[in-house]
Design an enzyme around this catalytic site. Sequence first.
Site, PDB file in Angstrom:
ATOM      1  N   ALA A 166       0.813  -1.216   0.000  1.00 35.32           N
ATOM      2  CA  ALA A 166       0.000   0.000   0.000  1.00 35.32           C
ATOM      3  C   ALA A 166       0.847   1.267   0.000  1.00 35.32           C
ATOM      4  O   ALA A 166       0.420   2.293  -0.529  1.00 35.32           O
ATOM      5  CB  ALA A 166      -0.935  -0.004   1.210  1.00 35.32           C
ATOM      6  N   THR A 167       2.030   1.224   0.590  1.00 36.86           N
ATOM      7  CA  THR A 167       2.884   2.420   0.588  1.00 36.86           C
ATOM      8  C   THR A 167       3.245   2.814  -0.838  1.00 36.86           C
ATOM      9  O   THR A 167       3.145   3.988  -1.220  1.00 36.86           O
ATOM     10  CB  THR A 167       4.158   2.182   1.409  1.00 36.86           C
ATOM     11  OG1 THR A 167       3.814   2.084   2.796  1.00 36.86           O
ATOM     12  CG2 THR A 167       5.151   3.332   1.241  1.00 36.86           C
ATOM     13  N   GLN A 274      -6.529  -1.085   5.308  1.00 36.04           N
ATOM     14  CA  GLN A 274      -7.185  -1.634   6.488  1.00 36.04           C
ATOM     15  C   GLN A 274      -8.658  -1.965   6.230  1.00 36.04           C
ATOM     16  O   GLN A 274      -9.357  -2.365   7.159  1.00 36.04           O
ATOM     17  CB  GLN A 274      -7.101  -0.626   7.643  1.00 36.04           C
ATOM     18  CG  GLN A 274      -5.688  -0.257   8.060  1.00 36.04           C
ATOM     19  CD  GLN A 274      -5.007  -1.352   8.859  1.00 36.04           C
ATOM     20  OE1 GLN A 274      -5.612  -2.348   9.213  1.00 36.04           O
ATOM     21  NE2 GLN A 274      -3.729  -1.151   9.164  1.00 36.04           N
ATOM     22  N   SER A 294      -3.052  -3.685   0.498  1.00 33.02           N
ATOM     23  CA  SER A 294      -1.840  -4.306   1.029  1.00 33.02           C
ATOM     24  C   SER A 294      -2.132  -5.754   1.380  1.00 33.02           C
ATOM     25  O   SER A 294      -3.103  -6.048   2.075  1.00 33.02           O
ATOM     26  CB  SER A 294      -1.358  -3.550   2.276  1.00 33.02           C
ATOM     27  OG  SER A 294      -0.215  -4.185   2.827  1.00 33.02           O
ATOM     28  N   HIS A 296      -0.498  -8.032   3.345  1.00 28.50           N
ATOM     29  CA  HIS A 296      -0.310  -8.564   4.699  1.00 28.50           C
ATOM     30  C   HIS A 296      -1.291  -7.993   5.715  1.00 28.50           C
ATOM     31  O   HIS A 296      -1.255  -8.369   6.894  1.00 28.50           O
ATOM     32  CB  HIS A 296       1.140  -8.345   5.170  1.00 28.50           C
ATOM     33  CG  HIS A 296       1.471  -6.941   5.559  1.00 28.50           C
ATOM     34  ND1 HIS A 296       1.565  -6.541   6.870  1.00 28.50           N
ATOM     35  CD2 HIS A 296       1.740  -5.849   4.814  1.00 28.50           C
ATOM     36  CE1 HIS A 296       1.890  -5.263   6.913  1.00 28.50           C
ATOM     37  NE2 HIS A 296       1.997  -4.820   5.683  1.00 28.50           N
ATOM     38  N   THR A 334       9.557  -7.090 -12.381  1.00 28.79           N
ATOM     39  CA  THR A 334       8.934  -8.407 -12.482  1.00 28.79           C
ATOM     40  C   THR A 334       7.902  -8.594 -11.384  1.00 28.79           C
ATOM     41  O   THR A 334       8.193  -8.391 -10.203  1.00 28.79           O
ATOM     42  CB  THR A 334      10.010  -9.505 -12.361  1.00 28.79           C
ATOM     43  OG1 THR A 334      10.973  -9.336 -13.402  1.00 28.79           O
ATOM     44  CG2 THR A 334       9.386 -10.889 -12.459  1.00 28.79           C
ATOM     45  N   CYS A 420       4.286   1.937  11.638  1.00 24.98           N
ATOM     46  CA  CYS A 420       5.179   2.754  10.812  1.00 24.98           C
ATOM     47  C   CYS A 420       5.836   3.876  11.610  1.00 24.98           C
ATOM     48  O   CYS A 420       6.850   4.435  11.205  1.00 24.98           O
ATOM     49  CB  CYS A 420       4.405   3.340   9.631  1.00 24.98           C
ATOM     50  SG  CYS A 420       3.625   2.092   8.601  1.00 24.98           S
TER      51      CYS A 420
END
Length: 496
Positions: A166-167, A274, A294, A296, A334, A420
């Site tokens: 997501a970052t 989230q 994201s 994870h 890739t 973070c």
Amino acid sequence: MLRAAVSGALCRRAPAVCTQSSALIRFFSAQAEPLPEAEQDVIERKGIQLHGAPMYLDMQARRQPQNACTPLLLCHCYACIAWLQPGVVLMQALPLCGTLLMQATTPLDPRVVDKMLPFMTEQYGNPHSRTHLYGWEAEDAVEVARAQVARSIGADPKEIIFTSGATESNNLAVKGVAQFYKDKKNHVITTQTDHKCVLDSCRYLQQRGFEVTYLPVEKNGLINMQQLADAIRPTTSLVSVMAVNNEIGVVQPLAEIGKLCRENKVFFHTDAAQAVGKIPIDVSAMNIDLLSISGHKLYGPKGIGAIYIRRRPRVRLEAQMSGGGQERGLRSGTVPHFLAVGLGAACDIASQEMQRDQKHIKRLSDRLYNGITSQLQGVVLNGDDTARYWGNVNLSFAYVEGESLLMGLKDVAVSSGSACTSASLEPSYVLRALGVEEDMAHTSIRFGIGRFTTEAEVDRAVELTVQHVNKLREMSPLWEMVQEGIDLKSIQWSQH
């Protein structure tokens, strides 16, 4: 219960066994039996669906008599098995602690691992190689995953671009849109409580001549729609608002924001790291133009994410990475196909189990919140108590020093805010934006509840939290003064 302190390692004194581990793992998983109904409440939701039948694997180390290798499951994933021989001891076993960190990260769902494994060992081709079977297999797997991700948010597969997380998706959305339309529009809007990568991307743009409005939020963490409407200008190219806040769990009114942006011909981006897989998201109904995902955060692997980019009306943006032009020229590099497969599987499972997950999480969050507030005074829930995702329970404890409380809760994995920014000793900028006083902002604890959280973990967290808050308050002169009825705000403190 014990969890061995090893990382997928096999017994150092059994190399012959190690070479057979793959076959043994497959045999062991195939022989696993459904847990008897009478015992299901004990393990709760640690059970998983594999190969069409519920399978439960023992998390305790057991020894079989003489010359037999003993399977020791290191986690709830059947792929993580070490083998012990009689008399051989692995590293020191550690007590299994409660883990309430589901906003920072989530464990891989074993069904996701099951989908990923073939593409890590057998079908390992480069998905961008078009001249052989290995490449074709990998490419097909990526496209299946792309369709699964798209389906989870009501999008078209062609609108999904894989990223590292997501970052990266947030950077691509904010910087990419702003830079593409900079000749006609140079204004971006976000909120003061958005994720740090969005805020830093906006500061990056400011340093290059763009104008940025950082909208304040109400005391409940929600934005004021009238303030947003007033902030939009003819030169506004993008509005970026986080769907579910990573620190306090509030859910912003995405459909209202999307409608307002569409009426004003402004693109709407949301960081939904989230939110995806946890609450219903429909990019068409909500008029979302760009959306970040994201892996994870929804029981998928780390290192993979995606960005949704609307095709009609078309959103144009400038690529932020140079290279081979993969992912329609928007994200060179890739594509790690086994990670993409994991993200697709995680999205698919989350979509199917969303209602069940929500009920499970709401029940445990109520158990946590009521268990703490029924035994302690001066506990404040940060964020709106209705428009929120209940897997995130952020509480402040009056007259308690937050770092001391965290140290006291070392047997339960919790945090004081975003992973973070957890290295910073400053109070959470999100809580400060809500108007939370600095002393209360310093005492906030974020409890994360998820798919695999158990009642036992929640009860342990309640027990330790109550115990350590009471212990710290006993040592606090301020708490003693409050108990005596003294209004601390009426005291004029002097410095010496």
